[in-house]
Design an enzyme around this catalytic site. Structure first.
Site, PDB file in Angstrom:
ATOM      1  N   ASN A  35       0.781  -1.251  -0.022  1.00  0.00           N
ATOM      2  CA  ASN A  35       0.000  -0.006   0.021  1.00  0.00           C
ATOM      3  C   ASN A  35       0.827   1.322  -0.044  1.00  0.00           C
ATOM      4  O   ASN A  35       1.566   1.610   0.939  1.00  0.00           O
ATOM      5  CB  ASN A  35      -0.771  -0.110   1.254  1.00  0.00           C
ATOM      6  CG  ASN A  35      -1.737   1.176   1.420  1.00  0.00           C
ATOM      7  OD1 ASN A  35      -1.812   2.078   0.531  1.00  0.00           O
ATOM      8  ND2 ASN A  35      -2.446   1.452   2.575  1.00  0.00           N
ATOM      9  N   TRP A  36       1.060   1.941  -1.331  1.00  0.00           N
ATOM     10  CA  TRP A  36       1.968   3.087  -1.368  1.00  0.00           C
ATOM     11  C   TRP A  36       1.231   4.193  -0.471  1.00  0.00           C
ATOM     12  O   TRP A  36       2.013   5.295  -0.493  1.00  0.00           O
ATOM     13  CB  TRP A  36       2.207   3.285  -2.647  1.00  0.00           C
ATOM     14  CG  TRP A  36       3.057   2.280  -3.408  1.00  0.00           C
ATOM     15  CD1 TRP A  36       3.554   0.824  -2.729  1.00  0.00           C
ATOM     16  CD2 TRP A  36       3.358   2.192  -4.841  1.00  0.00           C
ATOM     17  NE1 TRP A  36       4.100   0.194  -3.959  1.00  0.00           N
ATOM     18  CE2 TRP A  36       3.786   0.941  -5.302  1.00  0.00           C
ATOM     19  CE3 TRP A  36       3.449   3.135  -5.874  1.00  0.00           C
ATOM     20  CZ2 TRP A  36       4.510   0.480  -6.282  1.00  0.00           C
ATOM     21  CZ3 TRP A  36       3.794   2.772  -7.277  1.00  0.00           C
ATOM     22  CH2 TRP A  36       4.604   1.394  -7.283  1.00  0.00           C
ATOM     23  N   HIS A  89      -9.676   0.951   5.377  1.00  0.00           N
ATOM     24  CA  HIS A  89      -8.244   1.221   6.112  1.00  0.00           C
ATOM     25  C   HIS A  89      -8.554   2.330   6.984  1.00  0.00           C
ATOM     26  O   HIS A  89      -9.160   3.040   6.949  1.00  0.00           O
ATOM     27  CB  HIS A  89      -7.450   1.873   4.789  1.00  0.00           C
ATOM     28  CG  HIS A  89      -6.122   1.700   5.358  1.00  0.00           C
ATOM     29  ND1 HIS A  89      -5.594   2.810   6.051  1.00  0.00           N
ATOM     30  CD2 HIS A  89      -4.932   0.984   4.935  1.00  0.00           C
ATOM     31  CE1 HIS A  89      -4.181   2.581   6.563  1.00  0.00           C
ATOM     32  NE2 HIS A  89      -3.686   1.506   5.861  1.00  0.00           N
ATOM     33  N   GLU A 133      -5.402  -5.088  10.529  1.00  0.00           N
ATOM     34  CA  GLU A 133      -4.272  -4.010  10.802  1.00  0.00           C
ATOM     35  C   GLU A 133      -4.552  -3.217  12.155  1.00  0.00           C
ATOM     36  O   GLU A 133      -5.267  -2.101  12.250  1.00  0.00           O
ATOM     37  CB  GLU A 133      -4.334  -2.926   9.462  1.00  0.00           C
ATOM     38  CG  GLU A 133      -4.074  -3.658   8.385  1.00  0.00           C
ATOM     39  CD  GLU A 133      -3.621  -2.555   7.360  1.00  0.00           C
ATOM     40  OE1 GLU A 133      -2.511  -2.960   6.752  1.00  0.00           O
ATOM     41  OE2 GLU A 133      -3.895  -1.435   7.202  1.00  0.00           O
ATOM     42  N   SER A 178       3.539  -2.285  10.339  1.00  0.00           N
ATOM     43  CA  SER A 178       4.831  -2.097  10.595  1.00  0.00           C
ATOM     44  C   SER A 178       5.569  -3.696  10.388  1.00  0.00           C
ATOM     45  O   SER A 178       6.582  -4.002  10.730  1.00  0.00           O
ATOM     46  CB  SER A 178       5.207  -1.803  12.293  1.00  0.00           C
ATOM     47  OG  SER A 178       4.685  -0.574  12.359  1.00  0.00           O
ATOM     48  N   GLY A 202       2.637  -1.167   4.352  1.00  0.00           N
ATOM     49  CA  GLY A 202       2.886   0.315   3.983  1.00  0.00           C
ATOM     50  C   GLY A 202       4.266   0.849   3.729  1.00  0.00           C
ATOM     51  O   GLY A 202       4.760   0.270   2.584  1.00  0.00           O
ATOM     52  N   GLY A 203       4.622   1.629   4.748  1.00  0.00           N
ATOM     53  CA  GLY A 203       6.226   1.917   4.367  1.00  0.00           C
ATOM     54  C   GLY A 203       7.205   1.000   3.919  1.00  0.00           C
ATOM     55  O   GLY A 203       8.050   1.718   2.902  1.00  0.00           O
TER      56      GLY A 203
HETATM   57  C1  PEP Z   1      -0.748   0.189   6.072  1.00  0.00           C
HETATM   58  O1  PEP Z   1      -1.076   1.537   6.320  1.00  0.00           O
HETATM   59  O2  PEP Z   1      -1.570  -0.385   5.652  1.00  0.00           O
HETATM   60  C2  PEP Z   1       0.219  -0.341   6.791  1.00  0.00           C
HETATM   61  C3  PEP Z   1       0.463  -1.509   7.120  1.00  0.00           C
HETATM   62  O3  PEP Z   1       1.334   0.449   7.195  1.00  0.00           O
HETATM   63  P1  PEP Z   1       2.859   0.250   7.904  1.00  0.00           P
HETATM   64  O4  PEP Z   1       3.205  -1.066   7.120  1.00  0.00           O
HETATM   65  O5  PEP Z   1       3.790   1.431   7.241  1.00  0.00           O
HETATM   66  O6  PEP Z   1       2.611   0.154   9.221  1.00  0.00           O
END
Ligand code: PEP
Length: 254
Positions: A9-10, A97, A169, A215, A236-237
């Site tokens: 997920n960019w 989300h 999540e 994360s 995400g990141g």
């Molecule tokens: C997300 O927002 O879907 C996510 C999992 O972000 P991150 O991996 O950056 O925690």
């Protein structure tokens, strides 16, 4: 057997040229040793058309949108409909989300309508759910997520639920660097699968892919993915850098 998935997920990151470069880097690497599971890239809307051209011949990388509206067309300034996404060959749409729930006030009811619209046009929703920190601290996380799942998914048919991907999540883990432990993820994933069993029966529940998000990094992916009800991740990141994302993709057992 249920599908295993790693999805990136960019969010609101990457200019178009950067997004194309990231996609090409991932494609080149995966073509050398194609994975047995599915990889999904979810860029901003304006990238979708170009990415669908870049990935036209590729069977193991699918494209997802990060959002949609539930009406097919009309006076909804700024929105993008599911038929529009379908016309580009988009396969998945993230919905529910926590950032959209919190920052854009999306309710369980709106999300339920989006899930229905996504399925009605033959795409697959990646339905996100997860509790905030205070709820976890009060040990009410199972109830909280149960409510989200019931309100947005329990109006579906046994057939429809088979096309839904669920992403657990926990909000306290998103973008914080603090991931849920593999045991916490497994507890929730099994709980969600049991909810699905009660409502939709064993076959549908066993076929539903449940991803963990929050994360995930190359250092923790393998232990999270080793749990029996964790069928992959929504990243995400760590999906914004090809080498890091590829390590996570390779951590998912085939
Ligand atoms: C997300 O927002 O879907 C996510 C999992 O972000 P991150 O991996 O950056 O925690």
């Amino acid at each position: 057997m249920r599908k295993k998935i790693v999805a990136g997920n960019w969010k609101m990151n990457k200019f178009l040229t950067e997004g194309i470069q990231l996609t090409v880097d991932i494609l080149v690497e995966l073509e050398r040793n194609p994975p047995k599971h599915t990889v999904i890239l979810c860029p901003p809307f304006i990238h979708l058309s170009e990415l669908s051209k870049v990935l036209k011949e590729c069977s193991f990388i699918k494209i997802g949108a990060q959002n949609c509206y539930y009406k097919d067309s009309g006076a909804f300034t700024g929105e993008v409909s599911v038929p529009m996404l379908a016309s580009l060959g988009i396969d998945y749409v993230i919905t529910g989300h926590s950032e959209r729930r919190q920052l854009f006030f999306e309710t369980d009811e709106i999300i339920a309508q989006k899930v229905k619209a996504i399925l009605a046009h033959g795409l697959k929703p990646i339905f996100c759910c997860g509790e905030p920190l205070d709820v976890r601290e009060k040990n009410e996380h199972l109830n909280y997520v149960s409510n989200q799942v019931q309100k947005s998914l329990f109006n579906l048919s046994q057939q429809e639920i088979k096309s839904v991907v669920i992403a657990y999540e926990p909000i306290w883990a998103i973008g914080t660097g603090v991931n849920a432990s593999p045991e916490q993820a497994q507890e929730m994933h099994l709980f969600i699968r049991n909810l699905l069993k009660e409502k939709f029966g064993n076959e549908s529940a066993d076929l539903t892919t449940i991803l963990y998000g929050g994360s995930v990094k190359s250092e923790n992916a393998a232990t999270l993915f080793s749990k029996p009800d964790v069928d992959g991740g929504l990243i995400g990141g760590a999906s914004l850098q090809a080498s890091e994302f590829m390590k996570i993709v390779r951590s998912l057992p085939n």
